[in-house]
Design a protein around this motif. Structure first.
Motif, PDB file in Angstrom:
ATOM      1  N   GLY A  90       0.807  -1.071  -0.109  1.00  0.00           N
ATOM      2  CA  GLY A  90       0.000   0.078  -0.076  1.00  0.00           C
ATOM      3  C   GLY A  90       0.900   1.265  -0.114  1.00  0.00           C
ATOM      4  N   ILE A  91       0.188   2.405   0.244  1.00  0.00           N
ATOM      5  CA  ILE A  91       0.734   3.574   0.175  1.00  0.00           C
ATOM      6  C   ILE A  91       1.689   3.835   1.322  1.00  0.00           C
ATOM      7  CG2 ILE A  91      -1.200   4.571   1.400  1.00  0.00           C
ATOM      8  CD1 ILE A  91       1.009   6.489  -1.473  1.00  0.00           C
ATOM      9  N   LYS A  92       1.135   3.232   2.600  1.00  0.00           N
ATOM     10  CA  LYS A  92       2.346   3.185   3.524  1.00  0.00           C
ATOM     11  C   LYS A  92       3.748   2.678   3.503  1.00  0.00           C
ATOM     12  CE  LYS A  92      -0.104   1.773   6.954  1.00  0.00           C
ATOM     13  NZ  LYS A  92      -0.484   1.546   8.401  1.00  0.00           N
ATOM     14  N   ASP A  93       3.721   1.615   2.559  1.00  0.00           N
ATOM     15  CA  ASP A  93       4.994   0.803   2.272  1.00  0.00           C
ATOM     16  C   ASP A  93       5.704   1.604   1.317  1.00  0.00           C
ATOM     17  OD1 ASP A  93       4.075  -1.682   3.642  1.00  0.00           O
ATOM     18  OD2 ASP A  93       2.532  -1.618   2.038  1.00  0.00           O
ATOM     19  N   ILE A  94       5.051   2.474   0.307  1.00  0.00           N
ATOM     20  CA  ILE A  94       5.792   3.265  -0.577  1.00  0.00           C
ATOM     21  C   ILE A  94       6.618   4.153   0.326  1.00  0.00           C
ATOM     22  CG2 ILE A  94       5.537   4.932  -2.453  1.00  0.00           C
ATOM     23  CD1 ILE A  94       3.139   3.135  -3.380  1.00  0.00           C
ATOM     24  N   ILE A  95       5.851   4.924   1.115  1.00  0.00           N
ATOM     25  CA  ILE A  95       6.257   6.054   1.933  1.00  0.00           C
ATOM     26  C   ILE A  95       7.644   5.359   2.657  1.00  0.00           C
ATOM     27  CG2 ILE A  95       5.989   7.661   3.799  1.00  0.00           C
ATOM     28  CD1 ILE A  95       2.992   7.896   2.934  1.00  0.00           C
ATOM     29  N   ASP A  96       7.298   4.347   3.432  1.00  0.00           N
ATOM     30  CA  ASP A  96       8.415   3.741   4.171  1.00  0.00           C
ATOM     31  C   ASP A  96       9.773   3.361   3.433  1.00  0.00           C
ATOM     32  OD1 ASP A  96       9.662   2.509   6.221  1.00  0.00           O
ATOM     33  OD2 ASP A  96       8.982   0.420   5.851  1.00  0.00           O
TER      34      ASP A  96
END
Length: 257
Positions: A5-11
């Motif tokens: 998800g988007i949180k993984d991309i930000i991470d």
């Protein structure tokens, strides 16, 4: 089912930025090979413990990692301190800090009675080829630098500055520290920068000025004994061969309000 998800991309982006910043920091401090070695060790550790699932070797590497973190903190304490200082000294961070300052200081002009004696003394020493190094404290305290010299605690005065840097004065070789519109100390010892991109014609005073500007947000003014030119080191950058008007403008813009 694997979810990305988007949180993984930000991470991933944040980790990449962190590694890139550490890479730059290590490259500037000539510790790039150490950084590469650490990255190789981390990759081997992850490969052994997470992919191959070798319990014995993985547990040994786990112990080395836990001890190694403490060793790295000790080994790279200067780089870590510089990283934290740069983080706090970032322009946006400083803007946030200013919001909490007293409103009585808003719009206050820099005291011309402090700036003009500095400018006039620098111009006078420049004409006489007198070497001088003046450090002006801003938000970062320079107590450790002051402790290396002789405390004066006097009003900023042109004649006093020139007398301190007079060639026969016992304090002329060190740096003068100005804090809160007062001459706080003289004969102070500054950290010397070992940057390879500093022009060879610049001497030890310039390297000391660059060193304090890299370690703090102070303004360092240098009067060259060889050429008589006036330079300013601020935020790790030099402004060379300044006129009186240029020096006054820089101090007006950069000195604490």
């Amino acid at each position: 089912m694997f979810y990305f998800g988007i949180k993984d991309i930000i991470d991933i982006v944040l980790v990449a930025l962190m590694l890139y910043y550490i890479y730059r920091l290590m490259k500037e401090s000539r510790s790039l090979n150490v950084f590469i070695g650490i990255m190789v060790f981390v990759l081997v550790w992850l490969f052994v413990s997470q992919i191959l699932e070798m319990r014995l070797l993985g547990s040994i590497l786990d112990k080395l990692v836990s001890v190694g973190v403490l060793a790295l903190i000790i080994l790279f304490q200067e780089e870590i301190r510089k990283f934290l200082y740069n983080l706090g000294a970032h322009q946006r961070m400083r803007s946030l800090v200013k919001l909490f300052k007293s409103s009585s200081k808003k719009g206050a002009d820099v005291d011309k009675e402090t700036i003009m004696p500095i400018v006039m003394s620098c111009m006078s020493m420049s004409k006489k080829y007198v070497g001088a190094l003046i450090v002006i404290e801003r938000s970062a305290p320079l107590n450790d630098i002051v402790a290396t010299g002789d405390v004066i605690d006097a009003v900023v005065n042109q004649r006093l500055i020139e007398n301190i840097f007079f060639k026969n004065s016992p304090l002329h070789d060190g740096a003068m520290v100005i804090s809160n519109q007062r001459i706080r100390a003289a004969g102070c010892i500054l950290p010397v920068s070992h940057e390879s991109n500093i022009p060879k014609e610049l001497g030890l005073r310039h390297r000391a000025a660059m060193g304090i500007s890299q370690d703090s947000d102070a303004i360092a003014i240098v009067c060259s004994e060889e050429t008589g030119s006036i330079s300013v080191a601020i935020n790790g950058e030099f402004k060379l061969r300044l006129s009186a008007e240029e020096l006054e403008r820089i101090l007006t813009e950069e000195m604490p309000k």
